[in-house]
Design a protein around this motif. Structure first.
Motif, PDB file in Angstrom:
ATOM      1  N   GLU A  54      34.338 -33.705 -51.932  1.00  0.00           N
ATOM      2  CA  GLU A  54      33.444 -32.597 -51.633  1.00  0.00           C
ATOM      3  C   GLU A  54      33.139 -32.561 -50.139  1.00  0.00           C
ATOM      4  OE1 GLU A  54      29.950 -32.798 -54.009  1.00  0.00           O
ATOM      5  OE2 GLU A  54      31.008 -32.458 -55.901  1.00  0.00           O
ATOM      6  N   ALA A  55      32.861 -31.374 -49.659  1.00  0.00           N
ATOM      7  CA  ALA A  55      32.497 -31.219 -48.254  1.00  0.00           C
ATOM      8  C   ALA A  55      31.054 -31.654 -48.038  1.00  0.00           C
ATOM      9  CB  ALA A  55      32.681 -29.768 -47.826  1.00  0.00           C
ATOM     10  N   ASP A  56      30.777 -32.199 -46.856  1.00  0.00           N
ATOM     11  CA  ASP A  56      29.393 -32.509 -46.507  1.00  0.00           C
ATOM     12  C   ASP A  56      28.603 -31.217 -46.343  1.00  0.00           C
ATOM     13  OD1 ASP A  56      29.464 -35.521 -46.114  1.00  0.00           O
ATOM     14  OD2 ASP A  56      31.080 -34.891 -44.794  1.00  0.00           O
ATOM     15  N   THR A  57      29.197 -30.255 -45.666  1.00  0.00           N
ATOM     16  CA  THR A  57      28.592 -28.929 -45.521  1.00  0.00           C
ATOM     17  C   THR A  57      29.711 -27.891 -45.540  1.00  0.00           C
ATOM     18  OG1 THR A  57      28.673 -29.032 -43.100  1.00  0.00           O
ATOM     19  CG2 THR A  57      26.645 -29.779 -44.165  1.00  0.00           C
ATOM     20  N   GLY A  58      29.312 -26.639 -45.739  1.00  0.00           N
ATOM     21  CA  GLY A  58      30.282 -25.548 -45.786  1.00  0.00           C
ATOM     22  C   GLY A  58      30.360 -24.959 -47.169  1.00  0.00           C
ATOM     23  N   SER A  59      31.091 -23.874 -47.295  1.00  0.00           N
ATOM     24  CA  SER A  59      31.213 -23.181 -48.575  1.00  0.00           C
ATOM     25  C   SER A  59      32.677 -22.981 -48.931  1.00  0.00           C
ATOM     26  CB  SER A  59      30.503 -21.827 -48.523  1.00  0.00           C
ATOM     27  OG  SER A  59      31.103 -20.973 -47.560  1.00  0.00           O
ATOM     28  N   LEU A  60      32.946 -22.966 -50.229  1.00  0.00           N
ATOM     29  CA  LEU A  60      34.303 -22.772 -50.740  1.00  0.00           C
ATOM     30  C   LEU A  60      34.226 -21.917 -51.986  1.00  0.00           C
ATOM     31  CD1 LEU A  60      37.294 -23.593 -50.404  1.00  0.00           C
ATOM     32  CD2 LEU A  60      36.824 -25.565 -51.861  1.00  0.00           C
ATOM     33  N   SER A  61      35.018 -20.845 -52.010  1.00  0.00           N
ATOM     34  CA  SER A  61      34.957 -19.931 -53.147  1.00  0.00           C
ATOM     35  C   SER A  61      36.354 -19.592 -53.644  1.00  0.00           C
ATOM     36  CB  SER A  61      34.215 -18.643 -52.775  1.00  0.00           C
ATOM     37  OG  SER A  61      34.861 -17.979 -51.702  1.00  0.00           O
ATOM     38  N   LEU A  62      36.427 -19.299 -54.940  1.00  0.00           N
ATOM     39  CA  LEU A  62      37.655 -18.889 -55.603  1.00  0.00           C
ATOM     40  C   LEU A  62      37.421 -17.509 -56.185  1.00  0.00           C
ATOM     41  CD1 LEU A  62      40.511 -19.811 -56.594  1.00  0.00           C
ATOM     42  CD2 LEU A  62      39.378 -20.673 -58.659  1.00  0.00           C
ATOM     43  N   ASN A  63      38.167 -16.519 -55.675  1.00  0.00           N
ATOM     44  CA  ASN A  63      37.937 -15.130 -56.085  1.00  0.00           C
ATOM     45  C   ASN A  63      36.474 -14.738 -55.921  1.00  0.00           C
ATOM     46  OD1 ASN A  63      40.458 -14.121 -56.637  1.00  0.00           O
ATOM     47  ND2 ASN A  63      40.372 -14.497 -58.828  1.00  0.00           N
ATOM     48  N   GLU A  64      35.895 -15.118 -54.781  1.00  0.00           N
ATOM     49  CA  GLU A  64      34.518 -14.788 -54.402  1.00  0.00           C
ATOM     50  C   GLU A  64      33.478 -15.452 -55.294  1.00  0.00           C
ATOM     51  OE1 GLU A  64      34.254 -10.504 -54.072  1.00  0.00           O
ATOM     52  OE2 GLU A  64      34.999 -10.594 -52.009  1.00  0.00           O
ATOM     53  N   THR A  65      33.888 -16.421 -56.113  1.00  0.00           N
ATOM     54  CA  THR A  65      32.954 -17.203 -56.920  1.00  0.00           C
ATOM     55  C   THR A  65      32.870 -18.601 -56.328  1.00  0.00           C
ATOM     56  OG1 THR A  65      33.516 -15.990 -58.933  1.00  0.00           O
ATOM     57  CG2 THR A  65      32.468 -18.134 -59.209  1.00  0.00           C
ATOM     58  N   PRO A  66      31.658 -19.106 -56.053  1.00  0.00           N
ATOM     59  CA  PRO A  66      31.559 -20.472 -55.533  1.00  0.00           C
ATOM     60  C   PRO A  66      32.343 -21.423 -56.439  1.00  0.00           C
ATOM     61  CG  PRO A  66      29.411 -19.407 -55.462  1.00  0.00           C
ATOM     62  CD  PRO A  66      30.324 -18.469 -56.207  1.00  0.00           C
ATOM     63  N   ILE A  67      33.195 -22.222 -55.816  1.00  0.00           N
ATOM     64  CA  ILE A  67      34.099 -23.034 -56.617  1.00  0.00           C
ATOM     65  C   ILE A  67      33.341 -24.052 -57.463  1.00  0.00           C
ATOM     66  CG2 ILE A  67      34.563 -24.921 -55.000  1.00  0.00           C
ATOM     67  CD1 ILE A  67      37.618 -24.298 -55.671  1.00  0.00           C
ATOM     68  N   SER A  68      32.136 -24.419 -57.028  1.00  0.00           N
ATOM     69  CA  SER A  68      31.325 -25.340 -57.816  1.00  0.00           C
ATOM     70  C   SER A  68      30.844 -24.707 -59.109  1.00  0.00           C
ATOM     71  CB  SER A  68      30.124 -25.819 -56.993  1.00  0.00           C
ATOM     72  OG  SER A  68      29.336 -24.714 -56.568  1.00  0.00           O
ATOM     73  N   SER A  69      30.885 -23.366 -59.174  1.00  0.00           N
ATOM     74  CA  SER A  69      30.451 -22.657 -60.383  1.00  0.00           C
ATOM     75  C   SER A  69      31.597 -22.397 -61.351  1.00  0.00           C
ATOM     76  CB  SER A  69      29.801 -21.320 -60.000  1.00  0.00           C
ATOM     77  OG  SER A  69      28.689 -21.518 -59.156  1.00  0.00           O
ATOM     78  N   VAL A  70      32.817 -22.675 -60.930  1.00  0.00           N
ATOM     79  CA  VAL A  70      33.980 -22.474 -61.792  1.00  0.00           C
ATOM     80  C   VAL A  70      34.140 -23.700 -62.688  1.00  0.00           C
ATOM     81  CG1 VAL A  70      36.467 -22.064 -61.861  1.00  0.00           C
ATOM     82  CG2 VAL A  70      35.086 -21.077 -60.018  1.00  0.00           C
ATOM     83  N   PRO A  71      34.150 -23.533 -64.025  1.00  0.00           N
ATOM     84  CA  PRO A  71      34.290 -24.681 -64.924  1.00  0.00           C
ATOM     85  C   PRO A  71      35.540 -25.491 -64.601  1.00  0.00           C
ATOM     86  CG  PRO A  71      33.718 -22.704 -66.166  1.00  0.00           C
ATOM     87  CD  PRO A  71      34.015 -22.261 -64.759  1.00  0.00           C
ATOM     88  N   ARG A  72      35.452 -26.797 -64.757  1.00  0.00           N
ATOM     89  CA  ARG A  72      36.574 -27.675 -64.415  1.00  0.00           C
ATOM     90  C   ARG A  72      37.828 -27.321 -65.213  1.00  0.00           C
ATOM     91  NH1 ARG A  72      36.064 -31.918 -61.200  1.00  0.00           N
ATOM     92  NH2 ARG A  72      33.988 -32.554 -60.514  1.00  0.00           N
ATOM     93  N   SER A  73      37.654 -26.916 -66.469  1.00  0.00           N
ATOM     94  CA  SER A  73      38.812 -26.559 -67.286  1.00  0.00           C
ATOM     95  C   SER A  73      39.540 -25.358 -66.703  1.00  0.00           C
ATOM     96  CB  SER A  73      38.384 -26.270 -68.728  1.00  0.00           C
ATOM     97  OG  SER A  73      37.414 -25.225 -68.764  1.00  0.00           O
ATOM     98  N   GLU A  74      38.768 -24.388 -66.189  1.00  0.00           N
ATOM     99  CA  GLU A  74      39.378 -23.205 -65.580  1.00  0.00           C
ATOM    100  C   GLU A  74      40.028 -23.569 -64.250  1.00  0.00           C
ATOM    101  OE1 GLU A  74      38.184 -18.780 -63.856  1.00  0.00           O
ATOM    102  OE2 GLU A  74      36.751 -19.903 -65.082  1.00  0.00           O
ATOM    103  N   ARG A  75      39.385 -24.425 -63.477  1.00  0.00           N
ATOM    104  CA  ARG A  75      39.965 -24.859 -62.201  1.00  0.00           C
ATOM    105  C   ARG A  75      41.289 -25.586 -62.426  1.00  0.00           C
ATOM    106  NH1 ARG A  75      35.186 -27.728 -58.850  1.00  0.00           N
ATOM    107  NH2 ARG A  75      36.960 -28.282 -57.513  1.00  0.00           N
ATOM    108  N   ALA A  76      41.368 -26.373 -63.508  1.00  0.00           N
ATOM    109  CA  ALA A  76      42.604 -27.110 -63.807  1.00  0.00           C
ATOM    110  C   ALA A  76      43.748 -26.170 -64.131  1.00  0.00           C
ATOM    111  CB  ALA A  76      42.368 -28.071 -64.964  1.00  0.00           C
ATOM    112  N   ARG A  77      43.427 -25.008 -64.710  1.00  0.00           N
ATOM    113  CA  ARG A  77      44.467 -24.017 -65.013  1.00  0.00           C
ATOM    114  C   ARG A  77      44.862 -23.215 -63.781  1.00  0.00           C
ATOM    115  NH1 ARG A  77      41.135 -23.422 -69.627  1.00  0.00           N
ATOM    116  NH2 ARG A  77      40.082 -21.622 -68.687  1.00  0.00           N
ATOM    117  N   ARG A  78      43.922 -23.013 -62.882  1.00  0.00           N
ATOM    118  CA  ARG A  78      44.158 -22.100 -61.771  1.00  0.00           C
ATOM    119  C   ARG A  78      44.599 -22.797 -60.483  1.00  0.00           C
ATOM    120  NH1 ARG A  78      39.443 -17.808 -61.265  1.00  0.00           N
ATOM    121  NH2 ARG A  78      41.055 -16.898 -59.943  1.00  0.00           N
TER     122      ARG A  78
END
Length: 262
Positions: A54-78
């Protein structure tokens, strides 16, 4: 809308900065090449995008959704991640290892179905592994193992494939095969971020390059924009070879494949 977007990413290790204020953008259908000298932060950035750290600071998004909000199962598929060094502890067959790439699409204890088998078969053919499918992974050479692990990532059919130096252990012919496969993955509507040390391959195959140096982005853009004399001198302490007083194009590739596997 960008497929993946990171802004002001900072990563430290033992109180030492590894990434400093790095932005990254990935569009659908694009191959982005991460380049830079050893210790520039390329692998760290890829591990961050893969969710390994994880980053100490900063933001990361997947399709404009914060990546921390994307379920791990979905992240594993994508998002599929092919690390630089991978070990398989069990004496598994090549085909079984590749089959594991379909796991994110299956329910617990569910076996692969006919559609999964078709995907697996296609990838085995494309990665030139037909003759190895029954072999134990541990009996293969380093280059052959690298192709198996790439195949495992590709059968996931991810939106984003993150590959850390996928051609470093391969001979020139299979380097071209792997780069062609990654480019084909993009042409089918997916995206790739690949760490490369071979600047000719990076320039020839990647749509854009991002040059890291001392954990920061030194340059970003096309090969012609990034691989200029100043950037090469600042980052690598090298210069483009000149012929008749003119520097060779950074996209020059001195060889090509005699035949295509697919």
């Amino acid at each position: 809308m960008s497929l993946l977007y990171g802004e002001s990413l900072f990563v430290t290790r033992n109180n030492q900065p590894i990434l400093q204020d790095v932005d990254i953008v990935l569009e659908r259908g694009e191959m982005l090449g991460l380049i830079g000298p050893n210790g520039a932060g390329k692998s760290t950035l890829l591990r961050l995008l893969a969710g390994v750290i994880e980053a100490d600071t900063g933001s990361l998004s997947l399709n404009e959704t914060p990546i921390s909000s994307v379920p791990r199962s979905e992240r594993a598929r994508r998002i599929a991640y092919l690390p630089q060094l991978s070990e398989i502890a069990w004496p598994m067959s090549v085909e079984r290892i590749i089959e594991l790439g379909r796991t994110p699409h299956l329910e617990p204890w569910q076996s692969v179905g006919e559609a999964d088998r078709e995907i697996i078969e296609r990838v085995i053919c494309h990665t030139d592994l037909l003759d190895f499918r029954e072999r134990s992974f541990n009996t293969l050479s380093g280059g052959e193992q690298a192709r198996v692990l790439l195949a495992r990532a590709m059968v996931t059919e991810p939106d984003i494939l993150l590959a850390d130096e996928p051609v470093s252990a391969l001979d020139p012919a299979h380097q071209l095969d792997v780069m062609n496969l990654l480019r084909q993955h993009c042409e089918s509507g997916h995206s790739v971020i690949v760490v490369l040390h071979d600047l000719s391959l990076a320039a020839h195959y990647c749509h854009r390059l991002q040059l890291l140096h001392h954990g920061m982005t030194l340059a970003e853009g096309s090969a012609e924009e990034v691989l200029n004399e100043k950037n090469l001198a600042d980052a690598y302490e090298i210069e483009l070879t000149k012929a008749n007083g003119k520097a060779l194009k950074p996209t020059s590739l001195p060889w090509r494949r005699l035949y295509r596997l697919y």
